[in-house]
Write a protein that holds these residues in place. Structure first.
Motif, PDB file in Angstrom:
ATOM      1  N   LEU A 128       8.431   8.187  -0.425  1.00 62.59           N
ATOM      2  CA  LEU A 128       9.226   7.025  -0.004  1.00 62.59           C
ATOM      3  C   LEU A 128      10.700   7.193  -0.350  1.00 62.59           C
ATOM      4  O   LEU A 128      11.569   6.677   0.361  1.00 62.59           O
ATOM      5  N   GLU A 129      10.974   7.899  -1.420  1.00 61.53           N
ATOM      6  CA  GLU A 129      12.376   8.081  -1.822  1.00 61.53           C
ATOM      7  C   GLU A 129      13.130   9.050  -0.924  1.00 61.53           C
ATOM      8  O   GLU A 129      14.340   9.202  -1.048  1.00 61.53           O
ATOM      9  N   GLU A 130      12.427   9.713  -0.008  1.00 56.88           N
ATOM     10  CA  GLU A 130      13.087  10.592   0.962  1.00 56.88           C
ATOM     11  C   GLU A 130      13.489   9.853   2.225  1.00 56.88           C
ATOM     12  O   GLU A 130      14.204  10.409   3.071  1.00 56.88           O
TER      13      GLU A 130
ATOM     14  N   VAL B 203       0.836  -1.197   0.000  1.00 61.19           N
ATOM     15  CA  VAL B 203       0.000   0.000   0.000  1.00 61.19           C
ATOM     16  C   VAL B 203       0.874   1.252   0.000  1.00 61.19           C
ATOM     17  O   VAL B 203       0.583   2.228  -0.707  1.00 61.19           O
ATOM     18  N   ALA B 204       1.959   1.247   0.791  1.00 63.29           N
ATOM     19  CA  ALA B 204       2.854   2.409   0.827  1.00 63.29           C
ATOM     20  C   ALA B 204       3.423   2.706  -0.550  1.00 63.29           C
ATOM     21  O   ALA B 204       3.617   3.872  -0.925  1.00 63.29           O
ATOM     22  N   GLU B 205       3.666   1.655  -1.336  1.00 62.09           N
ATOM     23  CA  GLU B 205       4.318   1.832  -2.628  1.00 62.09           C
ATOM     24  C   GLU B 205       3.351   2.185  -3.757  1.00 62.09           C
ATOM     25  O   GLU B 205       3.790   2.533  -4.851  1.00 62.09           O
ATOM     26  N   ILE B 206       2.044   2.093  -3.511  1.00 59.01           N
ATOM     27  CA  ILE B 206       1.088   2.493  -4.554  1.00 59.01           C
ATOM     28  C   ILE B 206       0.300   3.742  -4.157  1.00 59.01           C
ATOM     29  O   ILE B 206      -0.429   4.306  -4.976  1.00 59.01           O
ATOM     30  N   ALA B 207       0.426   4.206  -2.905  1.00 61.81           N
ATOM     31  CA  ALA B 207      -0.425   5.287  -2.410  1.00 61.81           C
ATOM     32  C   ALA B 207       0.208   6.657  -2.608  1.00 61.81           C
ATOM     33  O   ALA B 207       1.409   6.828  -2.386  1.00 61.81           O
ATOM     34  N   PRO B 208      -0.566   7.672  -3.006  1.00 60.87           N
ATOM     35  CA  PRO B 208      -0.060   9.054  -2.985  1.00 60.87           C
ATOM     36  C   PRO B 208       0.363   9.437  -1.573  1.00 60.87           C
ATOM     37  O   PRO B 208      -0.269   9.034  -0.591  1.00 60.87           O
ATOM     38  N   ALA B 209       1.421  10.210  -1.432  1.00 62.68           N
ATOM     39  CA  ALA B 209       2.024  10.474  -0.120  1.00 62.68           C
ATOM     40  C   ALA B 209       1.057  11.123   0.858  1.00 62.68           C
ATOM     41  O   ALA B 209       1.072  10.810   2.047  1.00 62.68           O
ATOM     42  N   ASP B 210       0.177  12.026   0.372  1.00 64.95           N
ATOM     43  CA  ASP B 210      -0.659  12.771   1.305  1.00 64.95           C
ATOM     44  C   ASP B 210      -1.827  11.972   1.864  1.00 64.95           C
ATOM     45  O   ASP B 210      -2.474  12.405   2.819  1.00 64.95           O
TER      46      ASP B 210
ATOM     47  N   GLU C 208       6.266   2.466   5.569  1.00 65.95           N
ATOM     48  CA  GLU C 208       6.805   3.628   4.870  1.00 65.95           C
ATOM     49  C   GLU C 208       8.129   4.160   5.406  1.00 65.95           C
ATOM     50  O   GLU C 208       8.760   4.983   4.744  1.00 65.95           O
ATOM     51  N   MET C 209       8.595   3.737   6.588  1.00 62.91           N
ATOM     52  CA  MET C 209       9.746   4.399   7.189  1.00 62.91           C
ATOM     53  C   MET C 209      11.087   3.923   6.644  1.00 62.91           C
ATOM     54  O   MET C 209      12.123   4.524   6.939  1.00 62.91           O
TER      55      MET C 209
END
Length: 486
Positions: A481-483, A146-153, A414-415
Motif C-alpha cells: 500500500l505504501e507504493e 481488508v486492504a490495510e490488514i492483508a498481506p500484499a500477495d 488498495e489503489m
C-alpha cells in the motif's frame, strides 16, 4: 498490508509458509470474512425486499412509482453512507466505523417489519434509507480495512470476499423468502404472532445484523489508522498478528506507513483530495465504479425470468432459476478470487469485460431479431434463440462475477495512497451507488423504448469499460500500500 521498504522477502510460489506466517494468514483471512458481513447484509436485504415488494405494495396501496421509490430508498441511503463513511473512518477508525454500522442494520431489521403500525409507507422509506446508510458505509469501509490488514500477495482474494458475501446474502435471503412463502402460501398471508409473511422476511434481517454486531466488536483496528492516530506500538502489535512479522520487521513497516502519511501523520479530506496531485487517480476509480454499473448487471437480471420461461421454466420454478443463477455467480466469483492475485486486476477486468460485452451483444442480437409483441421480444417459440440467450446470460454472470463485480472493490480498497484512502474510497463508492440509482431509475423507461436498444447500449458501455481500463488503470497486484503514491 503495508510497507514499501524493509519488508521480509516475498514468499516464493509453492514454498511452504513458516508456521507463524501461516497462522497470521489464517487470522487475516478471518478478519476479512468478518469485515464482509456488511456486504452480506447488503445482498440479504436487497433480496428480502425483492421478495416482499409486491406485498408491501398491496399493504400500502402503492402504485408502480411508489414501489420503485421503496426499492430505490436503500440505494439512496447507501449513497449517503458511502459518501461520509470513508472520511468518518479516517477520523474515528475503520473498526469503529464498521461497528457503528450495526445499529443502522438493526433499526431496519426490527422497525421495518413494524412499519404498518409506526407510520406506514413513509416510515418504511425511512427504515430503508437508514438501513442503506449502514450497508453503504460497510461496503465502502470494508475493502479499505481488508486492504490495510492483508498481506500484499493475498490482498486481492481477501477483498474479493466482499463480492462472494453479497452473492451468498442474495442466495440465503432468497432461500428464506422461498421457505416463508411456501409456509404462508403468499407474502400477504399471516403467520405467527399476527405478522404477515413479508414482515417475517424483514425480521429475518436480524440474523445477519446481530451476527455482524457481535463479530465486528472482536476485530482489531487497522494498523494504518493506528499509525495516523499516533498509536505506533499498537499498530506494530496488529501487524505482527496479521503478517507474522518479527517485532523489528513490524517496526520497519510502521515507519514506512508514517513516511507515506507525510507531515503530522495526517489524511486528506475530499476537498483537499480534489486539489491534490492524486485527483486524476480518484477520477479513474470513480469511472471504474460507474462502468461497473453501466455494464448492465441490473438489466440482464430484469429479463432473466423471461429468458428462463422461454426455454421451459415456469413461473413457479423461480427458486430453481435463482439456484442456477447463484451457482454461476459463485463459480465466477470463486474463479476471480483464485486468479486475481496471479493474473492481476487489470488483465482480469479486461478479460472479464470482453466476455461481458460479447454476452450483452448476443442478448441484444436475440432481442433484435426476435418477433415483437406488446410485452416486448417474444422468444418463446424459438428454442434456439431461448437457449442462446440463456447461454449468454450464464457467460455474462461468469464474466461479471469473476472480474467487474469483485475487482472494483479490490482496486477501490488498495489503489489509493494512505493520505487519501478514506476520502477517495467515499468518492469511488459514492459514484458506484449514484450510478446504480440512475440505472435502476431509468431502466424501465429505456426498456419500454427498446429492449434490444438498451442491451446494445450496455454492450457499448462494456466496450468503453475495457478500453478505459486498458488505457488508464495501473496494476496494483503484489504492490504494498505504501507504493501506491508512486
Amino acid at each position: 498490508m503495508s510497507t514499501a521498504t524493509s519488508s521480509p522477502a516475498p514468499q516464493q510460489a509453492g514454498a511452504p509458509l513458516e508456521p507463524r506466517r501461516a497462522a497470521a494468514r489464517k487470522y487475516a483471512t478471518s478478519l476479512a470474512l468478518i469485515a464482509t458481513l456488511g456486504p452480506f447484509f447488503y445482498g440479504f436485504e436487497g433480496m428480502v425486499l425483492n421478495g416482499a415488494i409486491a406485498a408491501v405494495g398491496s399493504e400500502f396501496h402503492l402504485g408502480p412509482i411508489a414501489q420503485g421509490v421503496a426499492g430505490a430508498a436503500g440505494i439512496i441511503g447507501g449513497f449517503i453512507g458511502a459518501i461520509f463513511a470513508g472520511r468518518i473512518s479516517d477520523r474515528i477508525g475503520r473498526r469503529t466505523t464498521l461497528m457503528w454500522v450495526a445499529p443502522f442494520l438493526l433499526f431496519e431489521a426490527v422497525l421495518g417489519a413494524m412499519c404498518p403500525w409506526l407510520g406506514g409507507y413513509p416510515f418504511l422509506i425511512v427504515c430503508r434509507i437508514i438501513g442503506g446508510i449502514g450497508f453503504g458505509a460497510a461496503t465502502t469501509v470494508a475493502p479499505g480495512y481488508v486492504a490495510e490488514i492483508a498481506p500484499a500477495d493475498i490482498r486481492g482474494r481477501l477483498i474479493a470476499f466482499r463480492q462472494l458475501a453479497i452473492i451468498l446474502g442474495l442466495f440465503f435471503a432468497g432461500l428464506i423468502n422461498f421457505l416463508v412463502v411456501r409456509a404462508a402460501g403468499s407474502t400477504s398471508e399471516t403467520l405467527a404472532l399476527g405478522l404477515e409473511a413479508w414482515q417475517w422476511m424483514f425480521l429475518c434481517l436480524l440474523i445477519p445484523a446481530i451476527f455482524y454486531a457481535v463479530m465486528t466488536a472482536r476485530i482489531p483496528e487497522s494498523p494504518r489508522w493506528l499509525v495516523a492516530a499516533g498509536r505506533s506500538d499498537k499498530a506494530a502489535a496488529v501487524i505482527t498478528k496479521v503478517t507474522g512479522d518479527t517485532a523489528e520487521e513490524a517496526k520497519d513497516r510502521v515507519e514506512a506507513i508514517r513516511k507515506t502519511l507525510g507531515v503530522k501523520e495526517r489524511t486528506l479530506g475530499i476537498r483537499a483530495v480534489m486539489t491534490s496531485q492524486w485527483k486524476g487517480l480518484v477520477f479513474v476509480a470513480m469511472a471504474i465504479a460507474a462502468f461497473q454499473q453501466l455494464t448492465g448487471t441490473n438489466g440482464v437480471f430484469f429479463y432473466s425470468n423471461t429468458l428462463f420461461q422461454a426455454v421451459g421454466f415456469s413461473e413457479d420454478t423461480a427458486f430453481q432459476q435463482t439456484l442456477i443463477i447463484t451457482c454461476f455467480k459463485i463459480v465466477g466469483v470463486v474463479t476471480g478470487i483464485l486468479l486475481v492475485d496471479r493474473v492481476g486486476r487489470k488483465r482480469m477486468l479486461i478479460y472479464g469485460g470482453t466476455l461481458i460485452f460479447v454476452s450483452l451483444a448476443v442478448v441484444a442480437f436475440v432481442f433484435t431479431i426476435a418477433p415483437k409483441t406488446a410485452d416486448g421480444p417474444d422468444i418463446s417459440h424459438s428454442p434456439v434463440l431461448g437457449f442462446l440467450a440463456i447461454a449468454a446470460l450464464c457467460c455474462f454472470l461468469l464474466g461479471f462475477t469473476s472480474s467487474w463485480g469483485p475487482i472494483f472493490s479490490i482496486v477501490m480498497g488498495e489503489m489509493f495512497p494512505n493520505q487519501i484512502r478514506g476520502a477517495a474510497m467515499s468518492m469511488a463508492s459514492g459514484a458506484d451507488f449514484f450510478v446504480n440509482f440512475l440505472v435502476v431509475l431509468l431502466f424501465p423507461f429505456l426498456v419500454a423504448w427498446s429492449p434490444a436498444g438498451i442491451y446494445w447500449i450496455y454492450c457499448g458501455f462494456g466496450i468503453l469499460a475495457v478500453i478505459f481500463t486498458a488505457r488508464y488503470l495501473h496494476e496494483t497486484a503484489g504492490k504494498e500500500l505504501e507504493e501506491m503514491g508512486a
